[in-house]
Design a protein around this motif. Structure first.
Motif, PDB file in Angstrom:
ATOM      1  N   MET A   1       0.851  -1.188   0.000  1.00 22.82           N
ATOM      2  CA  MET A   1       0.000   0.000   0.000  1.00 22.82           C
ATOM      3  C   MET A   1       0.885   1.236   0.000  1.00 22.82           C
ATOM      4  O   MET A   1       1.970   1.228   0.567  1.00 22.82           O
ATOM      5  N   ILE A   2       0.381   2.299  -0.608  1.00 24.96           N
ATOM      6  CA  ILE A   2       1.073   3.579  -0.588  1.00 24.96           C
ATOM      7  C   ILE A   2       0.088   4.634  -0.114  1.00 24.96           C
ATOM      8  O   ILE A   2      -0.995   4.774  -0.676  1.00 24.96           O
ATOM      9  N   CYS A   3       0.446   5.352   0.941  1.00 25.96           N
ATOM     10  CA  CYS A   3      -0.367   6.449   1.473  1.00 25.96           C
ATOM     11  C   CYS A   3       0.256   7.754   1.017  1.00 25.96           C
ATOM     12  O   CYS A   3       1.358   8.093   1.443  1.00 25.96           O
ATOM     13  N   GLU A   4      -0.433   8.457   0.126  1.00 24.73           N
ATOM     14  CA  GLU A   4       0.024   9.761  -0.345  1.00 24.73           C
ATOM     15  C   GLU A   4      -0.536  10.834   0.579  1.00 24.73           C
ATOM     16  O   GLU A   4      -1.734  10.849   0.851  1.00 24.73           O
ATOM     17  N   LEU A   5       0.316  11.731   1.039  1.00 29.14           N
ATOM     18  CA  LEU A   5      -0.101  12.804   1.931  1.00 29.14           C
ATOM     19  C   LEU A   5      -0.147  14.114   1.164  1.00 29.14           C
ATOM     20  O   LEU A   5       0.720  14.385   0.329  1.00 29.14           O
ATOM     21  N   SER A   6      -1.152  14.926   1.455  1.00 27.70           N
ATOM     22  CA  SER A   6      -1.230  16.237   0.816  1.00 27.70           C
ATOM     23  C   SER A   6      -0.092  17.113   1.332  1.00 27.70           C
ATOM     24  O   SER A   6       0.541  16.820   2.350  1.00 27.70           O
ATOM     25  N   SER A   7       0.173  18.187   0.637  1.00 28.16           N
ATOM     26  CA  SER A   7       1.320  19.042   0.970  1.00 28.16           C
ATOM     27  C   SER A   7       1.175  19.718   2.329  1.00 28.16           C
ATOM     28  O   SER A   7       2.157  20.230   2.868  1.00 28.16           O
ATOM     29  N   GLU A   8      -0.024  19.706   2.915  1.00 22.09           N
ATOM     30  CA  GLU A   8      -0.230  20.309   4.236  1.00 22.09           C
ATOM     31  C   GLU A   8       0.270  19.414   5.370  1.00 22.09           C
ATOM     32  O   GLU A   8       0.300  19.828   6.515  1.00 22.09           O
ATOM     33  N   LEU A   9       0.652  18.173   5.055  1.00 17.91           N
ATOM     34  CA  LEU A   9       1.120  17.223   6.065  1.00 17.91           C
ATOM     35  C   LEU A   9       2.558  16.818   5.800  1.00 17.91           C
ATOM     36  O   LEU A   9       2.966  16.629   4.660  1.00 17.91           O
ATOM     37  N   LYS A  10       3.307  16.653   6.884  1.00 21.12           N
ATOM     38  CA  LYS A  10       4.687  16.181   6.779  1.00 21.12           C
ATOM     39  C   LYS A  10       4.841  14.965   7.689  1.00 21.12           C
ATOM     40  O   LYS A  10       4.779  15.082   8.909  1.00 21.12           O
ATOM     41  N   PRO A  11       5.023  13.754   7.120  1.00 15.68           N
ATOM     42  CA  PRO A  11       5.201  12.574   7.954  1.00 15.68           C
ATOM     43  C   PRO A  11       6.539  12.637   8.673  1.00 15.68           C
ATOM     44  O   PRO A  11       7.545  13.064   8.100  1.00 15.68           O
ATOM     45  N   ASN A  12       6.553  12.247   9.969  1.00 15.07           N
ATOM     46  CA  ASN A  12       7.823  12.288  10.690  1.00 15.07           C
ATOM     47  C   ASN A  12       8.180  10.996  11.403  1.00 15.07           C
ATOM     48  O   ASN A  12       9.313  10.814  11.803  1.00 15.07           O
ATOM     49  N   GLN A  13       7.215  10.077  11.571  1.00 10.77           N
ATOM     50  CA  GLN A  13       7.551   8.807  12.220  1.00 10.77           C
ATOM     51  C   GLN A  13       6.521   7.752  11.840  1.00 10.77           C
ATOM     52  O   GLN A  13       5.325   8.025  11.767  1.00 10.77           O
ATOM     53  N   TYR A  14       7.011   6.537  11.596  1.00 10.12           N
ATOM     54  CA  TYR A  14       6.136   5.393  11.341  1.00 10.12           C
ATOM     55  C   TYR A  14       6.666   4.222  12.148  1.00 10.12           C
ATOM     56  O   TYR A  14       7.877   3.977  12.181  1.00 10.12           O
ATOM     57  N   GLU A  15       5.759   3.482  12.783  1.00 13.02           N
ATOM     58  CA  GLU A  15       6.138   2.275  13.533  1.00 13.02           C
ATOM     59  C   GLU A  15       4.961   1.316  13.536  1.00 13.02           C
ATOM     60  O   GLU A  15       3.818   1.727  13.371  1.00 13.02           O
TER      61      GLU A  15
END
Length: 75
Positions: free
Chosen positions: A19-33
């Motif tokens: 799966m690929i989760c695309e985030l809009s430009s208003e969000l910045k991913p910083n951690q995944y676990e």
């Protein structure tokens, strides 16, 4: 933060799920676990592959992010 929960509700094993989760430009991913393998690549999260997920089995992931700007954010 978002909780990602993948469940095989079918009667046969699911194999090689990606799966690929695309985030809009208003969000910045910083951690995944989580038990679901994943990695942050720029402004998206790539999840999997899940080699095999048996009937009734599930895997989890938790995505933490920051607001990168004003506006309506979408995943």
């Amino acid at each position: 933060q978002y909780l990602i929960h993948v469940v095989n509700r079918g009667s046969a094993p699911a194999r090689n799920v990606v799966m690929i989760c695309e985030l809009s430009s208003e969000l910045k991913p910083n951690q995944y676990e989580g038990t679901l393998a994943g990695r942050i690549v720029q402004n998206r999260v790539e999840l999997g592959p899940i080699g095999e997920l048996g009937p009734g089995q599930s895997v989890y992931g938790r995505l933490k992010m920051d607001a990168a700007g004003p506006g309506d954010a979408r995943i």
